[in-house]
Design an enzyme around this catalytic site. Structure first.
Site, PDB file in Angstrom:
ATOM      1  N   ARG A  46       9.334  -8.803   6.996  1.00  0.00           N
ATOM      2  CA  ARG A  46       9.808  -7.332   7.183  1.00  0.00           C
ATOM      3  C   ARG A  46       8.773  -6.488   7.909  1.00  0.00           C
ATOM      4  O   ARG A  46       7.595  -6.921   7.598  1.00  0.00           O
ATOM      5  CB  ARG A  46      10.217  -6.978   5.931  1.00  0.00           C
ATOM      6  CG  ARG A  46      11.520  -7.560   5.200  1.00  0.00           C
ATOM      7  CD  ARG A  46      12.075  -6.689   3.996  1.00  0.00           C
ATOM      8  NE  ARG A  46      10.747  -6.699   2.903  1.00  0.00           N
ATOM      9  CZ  ARG A  46      11.017  -5.978   1.828  1.00  0.00           C
ATOM     10  NH1 ARG A  46      11.847  -5.009   1.566  1.00  0.00           N
ATOM     11  NH2 ARG A  46      10.065  -5.946   0.799  1.00  0.00           N
ATOM     12  N   ARG A  53       6.231   3.702  -1.387  1.00  0.00           N
ATOM     13  CA  ARG A  53       7.609   3.840  -1.944  1.00  0.00           C
ATOM     14  C   ARG A  53       7.091   4.937  -2.958  1.00  0.00           C
ATOM     15  O   ARG A  53       5.857   5.373  -3.088  1.00  0.00           O
ATOM     16  CB  ARG A  53       8.159   3.077  -2.771  1.00  0.00           C
ATOM     17  CG  ARG A  53       8.412   1.635  -2.030  1.00  0.00           C
ATOM     18  CD  ARG A  53       7.727   0.245  -2.710  1.00  0.00           C
ATOM     19  NE  ARG A  53       7.796  -0.784  -1.841  1.00  0.00           N
ATOM     20  CZ  ARG A  53       8.876  -1.487  -1.358  1.00  0.00           C
ATOM     21  NH1 ARG A  53       9.989  -1.243  -2.264  1.00  0.00           N
ATOM     22  NH2 ARG A  53       8.817  -2.473  -0.641  1.00  0.00           N
ATOM     23  N   ASP A 127      10.991   2.850  -6.766  1.00  0.00           N
ATOM     24  CA  ASP A 127      10.150   1.687  -6.141  1.00  0.00           C
ATOM     25  C   ASP A 127      11.123   1.111  -5.236  1.00  0.00           C
ATOM     26  O   ASP A 127      10.838   0.150  -4.312  1.00  0.00           O
ATOM     27  CB  ASP A 127       9.778   0.717  -6.998  1.00  0.00           C
ATOM     28  CG  ASP A 127      10.765  -0.139  -7.753  1.00  0.00           C
ATOM     29  OD1 ASP A 127      12.069   0.235  -7.757  1.00  0.00           O
ATOM     30  OD2 ASP A 127      10.291  -1.330  -8.283  1.00  0.00           O
ATOM     31  N   ASN A 128      12.542   1.582  -4.899  1.00  0.00           N
ATOM     32  CA  ASN A 128      13.156   1.128  -3.814  1.00  0.00           C
ATOM     33  C   ASN A 128      13.315   2.379  -2.741  1.00  0.00           C
ATOM     34  O   ASN A 128      14.380   2.227  -1.780  1.00  0.00           O
ATOM     35  CB  ASN A 128      14.699   0.948  -4.404  1.00  0.00           C
ATOM     36  CG  ASN A 128      14.406  -0.263  -5.267  1.00  0.00           C
ATOM     37  OD1 ASN A 128      14.808  -0.227  -6.480  1.00  0.00           O
ATOM     38  ND2 ASN A 128      13.974  -1.527  -4.936  1.00  0.00           N
ATOM     39  N   ASP A 137      14.251  -2.241   1.130  1.00  0.00           N
ATOM     40  CA  ASP A 137      14.766  -3.175   0.008  1.00  0.00           C
ATOM     41  C   ASP A 137      16.246  -3.495   0.040  1.00  0.00           C
ATOM     42  O   ASP A 137      16.930  -3.084  -0.814  1.00  0.00           O
ATOM     43  CB  ASP A 137      14.408  -2.920  -1.247  1.00  0.00           C
ATOM     44  CG  ASP A 137      12.883  -2.690  -1.457  1.00  0.00           C
ATOM     45  OD1 ASP A 137      12.097  -3.087  -0.683  1.00  0.00           O
ATOM     46  OD2 ASP A 137      12.487  -2.117  -2.406  1.00  0.00           O
TER      47      ASP A 137
END
Length: 403
Positions: A46, A53, A127-128, A137
């Site tokens: 990625r 984040r 955290d996404n 994500d």
């Protein structure tokens, strides 16, 4: 694949440089029901300007002590490398508030874009959420087929539907609040200033969403009552989200009854006024009941174009015939609004089509591609990827199964 669609739809997103098979198997319990299956392993590379984040700021605060000081160091790092225009803002509290405000605004716009596309992320913990306002994500994501505000692609979210389409904007807003709390707890911003910055989320989200939805309706200015009535009809009719808006982009402002299904269908159908004949082109008669065929004929007779009818669930129209009159009435009001704005149909339709993709990577299409790839056939993956790189193009030669 979705990363290509998101980028083509001008949705801020991380990208995938490549996906490489490892040759090893990976045990996976797809449905979390104990049915573990060995699947081919792969590594996705990625790419993003940063993978920091919201949760990155929360972690040192949760640990407390000297680690809390890391929050200010992290903010300074992010501003220097990713929000460098804020270096022109006076150093200190004012700059940090400006940083929070811009993160909140970017996140609001992102949520607005997701909603307008019918995209559901599926997992929206802190955290996404990217500090840059990017879609990150890609896990249990999905595009809605039939419009359902409670749709969630996350199997573990079926109970509370915390991240369902309807709740997605609120989840993103909550994460912004958690980010602000982390900055406040670390002494980076003051409470009142943080609260003021947070107000920008709803403002940006609604401005983006309303603008996009107006464009999908072919309007220059938002019309909330008109949109809400449409969304209500879509829920009641189990209308396909993507195909409904794409169908509207093919309907002329002045709809002659003799052309109800020809130009609107865009598939060479002729308008003979015979509902059964028209229905044969779209849905095999052996897959419909007599009530559904009657509903289709009644809908066509009421002025509902074939392409729009194809986006609706015939069983819903058969079960509630009054929906046909409601759709017909809505179309009259909508065409009246189009006439008020006096934009030539060709120009309006082009703009509308550029706001309403024809192709999205639907879950069942992805599953077919995955199953074929697992068997060593990547032709379906390549075909779907090529189609989804041009989601707004009509692509008349593409098999109708992709739309």
């Amino acid at each position: 694949m979705l990363l290509s669609v998101a980028a083509s739809c001008q949705v801020p997103t991380t990208r995938a440089l490549c996906c490489v098979g490892t040759g090893d198997g990976v045990y996976r319990d797809m449905f979390y029901n104990g049915n573990v299956k060995m699947e081919p392993g792969a590594v996705v590379c990625r790419v993003a300007p940063s993978f920091v984040r919201f949760g990155t700021f929360q972690l040192p605060v949760s640990r407390g002590g000297l680690q809390t000081d890391l929050v200010k160091l992290l903010v300074n790092y992010i501003i220097k490398h990713h929000y460098s225009h804020l270096l022109e803002v006076p150093e200190g509290n004012t700059r940090y508030v400006a940083f929070l405000k811009e993160v909140v605004e970017r996140t609001g716009r992102l949520a607005g874009l997701w909603q307008a596309l019918g995209f559901v992320h599926g997992v929206l913990n802190t955290d996404n959420m990217s500090i840059l306002g990017l879609t990150i994500d890609y896990g249990p994501y999905g595009f809605m087929d039939a419009f359902d505000p409670l749709f969630t692609p996350n199997l573990t979210d079926f109970g509370g539907r915390r991240y369902a389409y309807r709740n997605q904007p609120e989840a993103c807003q909550w994460n912004c609040v958690m980010l602000a709390n982390a900055l406040f707890s670390a002494g980076v911003v003051e409470k009142e200033e943080a609260e003021q910055a947070l107000t920008r989320y709803a403002e940006e989200m609604m401005e983006c969403y309303n603008g996009r939805m107006a464009a999908k309706l072919g309007l220059k200015t938002p019309d909330q009552p008109l949109l809400q009535e449409l969304l209500t009809l879509m829920v009641q009719s189990k209308a396909d989200f993507t195909n409904t808006f794409r169908a509207l982009a093919h309907i002329p402002t002045t709809l002659e009854r003799s052309n109800i299904s020809s130009s609107a269908a865009g598939n060479g159908s002729s308008s003979s006024g015979k509902g059964v004949a028209l229905l044969e082109a779209a849905q095999p008669l052996d897959s419909t009941t007599a009530g559904e065929r009657a509903a289709a004929e009644a809908a066509l007779a009421a002025g509902i174009p074939q392409r729009l009818l194809d986006a609706l669930a015939l069983d819903s129209l058969a079960a509630e015939p009054s929906l046909i009159d409601s759709w017909s009435a809505w179309l009259r009001v909508w065409r009246g609004r189009l006439a008020e704005e006096s934009v030539p149909d060709k120009e309006r339709m082009q703009r509308q089509q550029q706001a309403s993709p024809k192709f999205v990577p639907r879950n069942h299409l992805l599953q077919y591609a995955i199953e074929a790839a697992e068997a060593g056939d990547f032709s379906e993956v390549n075909a779907l990827l090529d189609i989804c790189r041009r989601p707004y193009d009509e692509q008349p030669d593409v098999d109708s199964k992709y739309s």
